[in-house]
Design an enzyme around this catalytic site. Structure first.
Site: not given
Ligand SMILES: *Cc1c(COP(=O)(O)O)cnc(C)c1O
Length: 385
Positions: A179, A238, A47, A207, A133, A204, A175
């Protein structure tokens, strides 16, 4: 049955179904390539979309901060754990996301499981996309709020559920870039529904940050001005190549979270070098938008080449490109065959996703040849004309 047998028979079942997971640690940095055991492979499983994680930009700033502030933070932010860099990073993030304020959490996971229960409260109702997620799902469970799950991306289902709910405190959570599928939520359409039903929108952007709209994320991509009723969550782990999560929102919401978000209150602050790495990454993306342009060119190129070879892919400008397959066995076979061609792209299986797939993650570090090799190899092993 003795308790230990419960767990060993569970592992046995997972193993028989091809669903047993194992940890695969590496003994080298990860970047354009990754070493698995003795073999060096092209890395299509990270990522770290901008290739910042193992680069000089971050390493130099983290080292400098470690010399100045030491490593461990020693306490939570509410005690003595934060240093000047924490506040500086929050100011930067707020400016980058166009909000009044921002708050750093220890990870994206922590941000979701802390902020969602605080915001939704027991009296509230949450409306959550079915593909959200696990950290969102867990945050919803912890909230004690009424929970409604709407069909993936379905505005009509969301509207129906919002309409039927008598609750006054409503929180819609999605999101922006999903993801495991890499598709985009219709943030504009969802926000219109939020306005019509007096709901808060929680996005969220894990990504999307560093990927969409010169890295600023989904609101900027959809040309939606930041709003007091929109909460933007994201991570530094990421595209930004560091570690930590954040919430960017109105000053009131951030102040409320400082007082109510348990993952902030009851956990030690992130170390200064980690914060410095995040700061360096945000600064780098803001002053070098070409790094995002390079990633976007790679995304467009990869999709073009896959489509030319008859492999269907979505058309969203995101770094996640899933290749769906029928069975777990297919996914494992294809991943193994890619491996034999020097490509690391793991199979994603239940329970992470319902439909097995190979999930390709693209990076600004990939060259045109890397992407050509990926698409030619996929065409061979997926068995398309
Ligand atoms: C990876 C991810 C998270 C968590 O983030 P981290 O910093 O890895 O704990 C939260 N939401 C989504 C959509 C993710 O892909």
């Amino acid at each position: 049955m003795p308790p230990a047998n419960t767990y060993s028979s569970c592992l046995q079942r997972l193993s028989e179904a091809g669903l047993l997971r194992t940890i695969a640690d590496r003994n080298c940095p990860q970047g354009r390539t990754i070493r698995r055991g003795e073999t060096q492979m092209l890395n299509f499983a990270s990522n770290d979309y901008l290739g910042l994680a193992a680069g000089d930009v971050i390493i130099e700033e983290a080292n400098r901060a470690m010399t100045e502030f030491g490593f461990g933070a020693g306490a939570s932010r509410l005690l003595s754990g934060g240093c000047a860099l924490h506040g500086e990073l929050e100011g930067k993030v707020a400016a980058f996301k166009g909000t009044e304020a921002a708050l750093v959490f220890n990870s994206g996971y922590t941000a979701n499981v802390s902020a969602i229960p605080a915001l939704a409260t027991k009296e509230g109702a949450i409306f959550s996309d079915e593909l959200n997620h696990a950290s969102i799902v867990d945050g919803c469970r912890l909230s004690g709020a009424q929970r409604y799950v709407y069909r993936h991306g379905s505005l009509s289902h969301l509207a129906e559920l919002l309409q039927a709910s008598p609750v006054t405190l409503k929180l819609v959570i999605t999101e922006s870039v999903f993801s495991m599928d890499g598709d985009l939520a219709d943030i504009g359409g969802i926000f219109d529904l939020c306005k019509a039903h007096n709901a808060l929108l929680y996005i969220d952007d894990a990504h999307a940050t560093g990927v969409l709209a010169e890295g600023r994320g989904s609101l900027a991509y959809f040309n939606i001005p930041p709003d007091d009723n929109i909460i933007q969550m994201g991570t530094f782990s990421k595209a930004l190549g560091s570690m930590g999560g954040f919430i960017a929102a109105s000053g009131t919401i951030i102040e409320y979270l400082v007082n109510r978000a348990r993952g902030l209150i009851y956990s030690t602050a992130l170390p200064a070098p980690v914060i410095a790495a995040s700061l360096a990454a945000v600064n780098h993306v803001q002053s070098n938008p070409d790094v995002v342009t390079t990633l976007q060119a790679n995304i467009a190129n990869c999709k073009r080449l896959l489509l030319l070879r008859g492999i269907h892919v979505h058309d969203a400008p995101t770094a996640i490109v899933p290749i769906y397959v029928e069975t777990v066995a297919d996914a494992l076979r294809i991943s193994g065959q890619l491996s034999a061609r020097g490509i690391y792209a793991p199979a994603i299986r239940p329970p992470t996703v319902k439909q097995p797939r190979i999930r390709i993650s693209l990076s600004a570090l990939h060259s045109d040849e890397d992407i050509e090799h990926l698409s030619a190899s996929l065409a061979e092993v997926v068995g398309c004309p």
